[in-house]
Design a protein around this motif. Structure first.
Motif, mmCIF file in Angstrom:
data_model
loop_
_atom_site.group_PDB
_atom_site.id
_atom_site.type_symbol
_atom_site.label_atom_id
_atom_site.label_comp_id
_atom_site.label_asym_id
_atom_site.label_seq_id
_atom_site.Cartn_x
_atom_site.Cartn_y
_atom_site.Cartn_z
ATOM 1 N N VAL A 1 47.305 47.301 25.874
ATOM 2 C CA VAL A 1 46.098 47.847 25.240
ATOM 3 C C VAL A 1 46.499 48.689 24.037
ATOM 4 N N GLU A 2 45.759 48.537 22.956
ATOM 5 C CA GLU A 2 45.898 49.400 21.792
ATOM 6 C C GLU A 2 44.549 50.063 21.527
ATOM 7 N N VAL A 3 44.580 51.343 21.193
ATOM 8 C CA VAL A 3 43.351 52.077 20.884
ATOM 9 C C VAL A 3 43.387 52.453 19.410
ATOM 10 N N GLU A 4 42.347 52.080 18.700
ATOM 11 C CA GLU A 4 42.322 52.237 17.244
ATOM 12 C C GLU A 4 41.103 53.053 16.825
ATOM 13 N N TYR A 5 41.301 53.914 15.821
ATOM 14 C CA TYR A 5 40.153 54.479 15.128
ATOM 15 C C TYR A 5 39.477 53.350 14.353
ATOM 16 N N PHE B 1 41.059 50.994 11.441
ATOM 17 C CA PHE B 1 41.296 49.613 11.852
ATOM 18 C C PHE B 1 40.798 48.620 10.805
ATOM 19 N N ARG B 2 39.643 48.908 10.251
ATOM 20 C CA ARG B 2 39.001 47.955 9.338
ATOM 21 C C ARG B 2 39.725 47.848 7.998
ATOM 22 N N TYR B 3 40.596 48.803 7.691
ATOM 23 C CA TYR B 3 41.221 48.820 6.367
ATOM 24 C C TYR B 3 42.705 48.513 6.369
ATOM 25 N N ARG B 4 43.299 48.304 7.530
ATOM 26 C CA ARG B 4 44.751 48.142 7.517
ATOM 27 C C ARG B 4 45.200 46.706 7.798
ATOM 28 N N ASN B 5 44.308 45.753 7.594
ATOM 29 C CA ASN B 5 44.649 44.339 7.752
ATOM 30 C C ASN B 5 45.335 44.092 9.089
ATOM 31 N N PRO B 6 44.679 44.423 10.208
ATOM 32 C CA PRO B 6 45.319 44.331 11.524
ATOM 33 C C PRO B 6 45.551 42.882 11.940
ATOM 34 N N VAL B 7 46.536 42.704 12.808
ATOM 35 C CA VAL B 7 46.799 41.388 13.391
ATOM 36 C C VAL B 7 45.886 41.215 14.598
ATOM 37 N N ILE B 8 44.945 40.283 14.513
ATOM 38 C CA ILE B 8 44.014 39.993 15.604
ATOM 39 C C ILE B 8 44.126 38.515 15.918
ATOM 40 N N ARG B 9 44.402 38.226 17.183
ATOM 41 C CA ARG B 9 44.592 36.837 17.596
ATOM 42 C C ARG B 9 43.388 36.338 18.403
ATOM 43 N N PRO B 10 43.178 35.022 18.444
ATOM 44 C CA PRO B 10 42.025 34.480 19.171
ATOM 45 C C PRO B 10 42.013 34.822 20.659
ATOM 46 N N ASN B 11 43.181 35.076 21.255
ATOM 47 C CA ASN B 11 43.189 35.416 22.679
ATOM 48 C C ASN B 11 43.152 36.931 22.907
ATOM 49 N N ASP B 12 42.878 37.700 21.851
ATOM 50 C CA ASP B 12 42.670 39.139 21.999
ATOM 51 C C ASP B 12 41.230 39.415 22.417
ATOM 52 N N ILE B 13 41.054 40.494 23.142
ATOM 53 C CA ILE B 13 39.715 41.015 23.429
ATOM 54 C C ILE B 13 39.574 42.353 22.715
ATOM 55 N N ILE C 1 42.210 45.366 22.474
ATOM 56 C CA ILE C 1 42.148 46.382 21.427
ATOM 57 C C ILE C 1 40.843 47.145 21.605
ATOM 58 N N ILE C 2 40.941 48.452 21.749
ATOM 59 C CA ILE C 2 39.750 49.297 21.870
ATOM 60 C C ILE C 2 39.534 49.999 20.538
ATOM 61 N N VAL C 3 38.349 49.842 19.952
ATOM 62 C CA VAL C 3 38.039 50.485 18.679
ATOM 63 C C VAL C 3 36.852 51.420 18.870
ATOM 64 N N ALA C 4 36.966 52.609 18.319
ATOM 65 C CA ALA C 4 35.921 53.616 18.510
ATOM 66 C C ALA C 4 36.159 54.762 17.544
ATOM 67 N N CYS C 5 35.242 55.732 17.561
ATOM 68 C CA CYS C 5 35.352 56.929 16.719
ATOM 69 C C CYS C 5 35.028 58.165 17.560
#
Length: 614
Positions: free
Chosen positions: A328-332, A336-348, A302-306
């Motif tokens: 790969v998913e690219v998120e604003y 990202f911080r407000y939509r209760n995303p699904v993040i797993r321990p094996n995610d980077i 997951i790539i997060v940026a602005c």
């Protein structure tokens, strides 16, 4: 927000503070101010809407003596830009003065509480609420300034970097931070305080970066002390700055932005130096090498940026999925911080930020960490918050970027993403040795190709004259060039204030083509790549509706020249590396249009270089 400066030492503070504010002008701001404790024991605040030059005019003939002071450039969050809302802010008794970057989210509740205790307010800001709260706590608890600041910050919800001085103590600055950067410079008995290192570097290279919820107690002729909000003494970690003062000067260019556009051949060399072996046959990123198991086991990235960094992230998505075969998913970061995303321990989670201080991206890092993901940071500023908060990462090493509109940081981020994709792909054996070797060779040729593109500057300057008074622009690209189209449109919006939108070229016929007429300029990126023929079809759709097309093509392409209005030719390059080359003419086009419109290119209105608030 936006810029903080402080000084305590043996020299007159005012000239040091003004020079520091000038160093921070690149961050974008709407007002400026300074607070000084004079040798006669008075505390004065001078502030003005407008630029630092307006502040200097406002202080002419005033007493600006004293060897302790704080200063600020403000980018409005609470309250419109005016003299009253500018920083510093007095407390009610005018015995305290504060400067503040960030946002106090519960300021309304605190303000009502203070009003019930007969406090009045002279501004619309959350910052004045904080200094009033500090004074109220200091008076009711009969405590010193440091303790009052600690107690007040326990009541605060939000982000802050603050510095406070008091009339009765001309030998003390109390500073603190949470989610907004603050750095302290040390030279002998002198102390320098700033929101980034640019005002400090001409005085010292020894600095201490405050961490979240740490308070710096800066006393005259005493060692620097850092404590927590609960008054636990923290160890000092003195860092050495790597930048130098020449990097903060224009070097003969009319604007920092143009200087930074021209620096890109060198900054790409700096970015890859030490990461590709001397034979040019292998890339080694220590952040990947030291955490191979994380990348081998990654189920998703997951790539997060602005902003511009988000566009670089979209290019990273293409690269990683194609070369590494990892989803790969690219998120604003702000969403990202407000939509209760699904993040797993094996995610980077890969975070991108030029400054390393972007508030939304830092919040995304915290969210990812709480979910157990491995976090890889890519940023430019050594010692920044993101560099300290992530598990591993890579600096882009492009040097200070002073122009608010990012140029060399964008290509630096893309370069690191290319090297990361190659490194992981080799690790996973998902890339052929032939392609790996070819891409490494081609990447090392990029600075030479950039030099050739920069020679088009006069041609692009002439082209910009034709479109200076356009009201709208459309940018089109496909594949790796789609994110570049988005970035080109953003550059034009940021510095010329012309409305511009980027689209995938094929999406034009699904709505935006309704905008096309003889008055609509369209920048179409039609370089030689796997979707070239498709892009040509989209250009023909535009021309059939009388659109004015500026095409960016590979050298020697005469077919496109015959069907469009204007052509910019760039050297042939592997399509995975095209963004590094094609972004330069788009940056130059935006720059020259903005200059023709007499815009403040380095400090466009309403924008800040480091966005440390939500």
């Amino acid at each position: 927000m936006c810029g903080i400066v402080g000084y305590l030492g043996d020299r007159p503070a005012y000239p040091m503070l003004i020079q520091g504010l000038r160093r921070l002008e690149y961050r974008g701001y709407d007002s400026a101010g300074v607070a000084l404790v004079h040798e006669n024991g008075t505390l004065d605040v001078f502030k003005s809407k407008g630029k630092v030059a307006d502040l200097e005019r406002a202080t002419q003939g005033q007493d600006v003596s004293g060897t302790i002071g704080i200063a600020h450039t403000r980018w409005a969050t609470h309250g419109e830009p005016n003299d009253a809302n500018a920083h510093p802010h007095y407390s009610q008794s005018k015995t305290l003065a504060i400067i503040h970057n960030g946002i106090i989210e519960n300021y309304n509740v605190l303000r009502e509480m203070l009003r019930n205790h007969d406090y009045t307010f002279q501004s619309d800001t959350d910052t004045e609420v904080l200094v009033q709260l500090i004074e109220y706590i200091k008076q009711t608890n009969h405590c010193d300034l440091c303790t009052a600041v600690q107690l007040a910050l326990h009541e605060v919800v939000g982000a802050y970097a603050i510095a406070v001085i008091e009339k009765e103590n001309p030998d003390l600055i109390v500073a603190a931070r949470k989610s907004s950067p603050l750095v302290i410079g040390i030279r002998g008995n002198e102390r320098f305080l700033a929101s980034d290192a640019t005002p400090i570097i001409e005085h010292t290279k020894e600095v201490v970066y405050l961490n979240d919820e740490e308070v710096a107690v800066i006393r005259r002729n005493e060692p620097l002390q850092v404590v927590s909000l609960d008054n636990v003494v923290k160890p000092l970690h003195i860092k050495m700055l790597e930048m130098n003062i020449s990097q903060l000067e224009k070097g003969g260019f009319p604007h920092f932005m143009l200087k930074e556009i021209y620096e890109q051949p060198r900054t790409i060399i700096d970015c890859i130096r030490g990461r590709i072996n001397p034979e040019g046959t292998d890339v080694i990123l220590s952040g990947v090498r030291d955490h191979q198991d994380k990348f081998l086991k990654a189920g998703r990235i997951i790539i997060v940026a602005c902003g511009t960094s988000w566009h670089a992230g979209l290019i990273g998505e293409h690269l990683i999925e194609e070369l590494c075969r990892i989803p790969v998913e690219v998120e604003y970061a702000s969403e990202f911080r407000y939509r209760n995303p699904v993040i797993r321990p094996n995610d980077i989670v890969i975070t991108l930020s030029q400054s390393g201080e972007t508030a939304d991206t830092l919040a995304a890092v915290e969210l990812a960490r709480n979910s157990g993901a491995f976090i890889y940071g890519i940023c430019n500023v050594i010692g920044s918050s993101i560099a300290r908060a992530t598990d591993s990462g890579s600096y882009i090493h492009v040097g200070p970027e002073i122009g608010v509109a990012s140029t060399k940081a964008f290509t630096g981020q893309v370069t690191v993403l290319i090297m990361l994709a190659l490194s992981v792909a080799k690790l996973k054996k998902s890339i052929s040795p032939e392609l790996y070797t070819t891409m490494l060779h081609d990447l090392q040729q990029i600075p030479q190709l950039m030099e050739r593109v920069l020679k088009l500057d006069t041609e692009i300057c002439d082209l910009a004259k034709i479109f200076t008074y356009a009201h709208n622009f459309i940018y089109l690209g496909r594949g790796y060039n789609y994110p570049v189209a988005l970035e080109g449109a953003l550059k034009l919006k940021e510095i010329s204030y012309i409305h511009a939108e980027g689209y995938p070229a094929a999406e034009m016929k699904h709505g935006p083509i309704a905008l096309i007429d003889s008055e609509m300029p369209v920048v179409a990126i039609a370089t030689a790549d796997s979707v070239y023929e498709k892009t040509i079809s989209n250009i023909q759709e535009i021309k059939a509706r009388r659109g004015k097309v500026i095409a960016i093509v590979t050298e020697g392409n005469e077919d496109v020249r015959k069907m469009v209005d204007y052509v910019i030719e760039i050297p042939r390059v592997d399509e995975r590396l095209i963004p590094l080359v094609v972004s330069l003419p788009l940056q130059m086009l935006a720059y020259h249009i903005a200059v023709n419109k007499n815009r403040d290119v380095d400090r466009p209105r309403n924008l800040a270089k480091s966005v440390t608030v939500e």
